[in-house]
Design an enzyme around this catalytic site. Sequence first.
Site, PDB file in Angstrom:
ATOM      1  N   GLY A  11      -9.160   4.189   1.685  1.00  0.00           N
ATOM      2  CA  GLY A  11      -8.486   5.198   0.865  1.00  0.00           C
ATOM      3  C   GLY A  11      -9.486   6.209   0.338  1.00  0.00           C
ATOM      4  N   ASP A  51     -10.907  -2.953  -9.258  1.00  0.00           N
ATOM      5  CA  ASP A  51     -11.132  -3.775  -8.065  1.00  0.00           C
ATOM      6  C   ASP A  51     -11.469  -5.221  -8.413  1.00  0.00           C
ATOM      7  OD1 ASP A  51     -10.644  -1.787  -6.236  1.00  0.00           O
ATOM      8  OD2 ASP A  51     -12.731  -1.104  -6.220  1.00  0.00           O
TER       9      ASP A  51
END
Length: 672
Positions: free
Chosen positions: A101, A329
């Site tokens: 991404g 994350d």
Amino acid sequence: MHSHLTYAQPFVSEKSTALTGNVQVAGDKSISHRSLILGSQIIGCVRISGLLLGDDVMNTKKALQQLGVSIIQEGDVWVVQGRGVGGLGEPSGVLDMGNSGTGARLMMGLVASYPFTSFFMGDESLSKRPMQRVMTPLSQMGAQFQAHSGNTLPLSITGLASLMPITYELPVASAQIKSALLLAGLNTPGITTIIEPIATRDHTERMMEYLGLGVTRTPLPTGGFSISITGQPPQTFQETELHVPADPSSAAFPLVAAAIVPGSNITIANVCMNPLRTGLFTVLGRMGADISYSNQRTACGEPVADITLRYRPLKAVEVEDAIAPSMIDEYPILAVAAACADGISIMHGLGELRVKESDRLQAIADGLLACGMKAEIQGDSLIVHGTSGAVIGGGRVVTHFDHRIAMAFLVLGLNATKPITVDDSRAITTSFPTFTECMQSLGASILPERRSVRRIVPDHPLVIAIDGPAASGKGTLARKLADHYGLPYLDTGSIYRAVGMRLVHNHLDPHDVNAAIEAAKQIDEHDFANPQLRQERVGQAASIISAIAEVRAILLDFQRQFAATHKGAILDGRDIGTVVCPNADLKLFLTATLDARAQRRHEQLQGQGIEVVFDSVKRDLIERDTRDSKRHTAPLTAASDAIHLDTTDLNIADVFLQVVELIEARKAIKAA
Ligand code: DC
């Protein structure tokens, strides 16, 4: 760990004794992408060390090369010949951003200010992720997009030589959108301003400052920043070095491993300590972990330090949503720490996790449940019931090809009573290619799953079981193998289809259990070659009657007898490896993405002169897959010793060659 292997690579982790030692972890992914992209924007040469060699960064490198940038490797150093702002050329071919991404969104911003068209694509998971968020502001600046419905990849972007500078307030806290706009603004006359109400990762700004591609940042009362860039800056020749620090998101895995394995004491060198990235370290501290920092310095405009963690039992924590952007994350591995802590942990504000490499929020909860833990999702919050270190384990975790899910659960296994298996470790190379070696060097027991590889006795009857969803390529492969090895072949789907056809032709409802049982009893081998068997309505009827236990029992004998002759056999279907031939010499489980399968089925039907619309073929497949895998009797699942083969990007010749190679290798295994 190999990302190029077509079949899944399950890994297992087991309870380990104290982890000790010093390790290096992989270079920071965000900074690695930016060092290549921004390196291309100076006039002169940038020498980059510590670059992450994962697939994502390599895709960004390749995309830049396609835009005319020279990037070469000299030992451990990558040398980028910057072309200056405005110096890129029309790309040769499609820019394939793989799984990344960051790569996709940043590169879109970069090419938006050029008067040519760039085509972007990505892998299956990236093709599901939202691109609207960068398309909106870049369109406001003047770029034009052609995209798939839903505004996902693949897409094309046609830029303008003179974009309009804009002032844009980020509607979602995303460093990728901000960075895309800064890269577009870099080559746009005038001042482009981005307002971020909440601070997001600032690696782009820091590196731009470091490389003299100045941005100005003004703090906002909300805690965020207003960031402005004056486009097309005057540039002079420069030679620079960039030392990419270690990725705090990768460091998180050995750190949490040491925090949950009693007696551990480890040090990780050279970790990026950017305050927008170190949320996990702060939270671990709040959980009672003994963390200390030494050798603090700066690199690439980023604060850097060595981190030491000594084991101390963890307690539960409540994590407020304000900290989520600085550790977005890290939730998979934080959930693992929480599972080992004392008490119930709650993490808020995790909506963004649903659009990561997988629906990470669900994947975390599912993984914990599979390992005997208690976890719930409430709205955007995750609740994890800690076990004070008494993790049960024993589960097989579905990773959805998500690197962080895979690594997090391998870490959990290091302190679980029963080993934990992750279904596929290949994705780990995207962010931390040396994960296993790094963990092993600390003493962690993380290894490939030992499959019982059955030796095939040459010149004995060979039985091969091939299972998989509709249109995964089973039949074509089975026929080729049958030809090659001179084996009888049974397409077991046609048995179920023959039963379904009988009902359809007699205008009987396939849901009528008694009618289906009668039809199964009257099964006639001559029907197996009837072309009408291939009709979709017959396929649907087959799928319905195949869920009836009595029907399956009636048809089982015939299939087993077929497999039991002295000649050997190849059978394909849904339950061959699990029920019909559990002792097959080789079990294969074929998969392919839904779109790939729908495409194949559509072409196949068209080839037979049957006109159907693609969407209806796809709908039928979804319906059939769901029914075949949800039924109680012999559902579609892979046998535990099956070899998984993803055929999405393979042609039949490749699949065939791989399987023949496998068979020959097993014939050659020396008898144990
Ligand atoms: O592979 P196919 O599309 O021809 O199979 C038709 C249906 O039969 C499928 O939807 C499920 C069922 N089937 C089954 O349940 N078990 C098998 N071994 C083969 C097929």
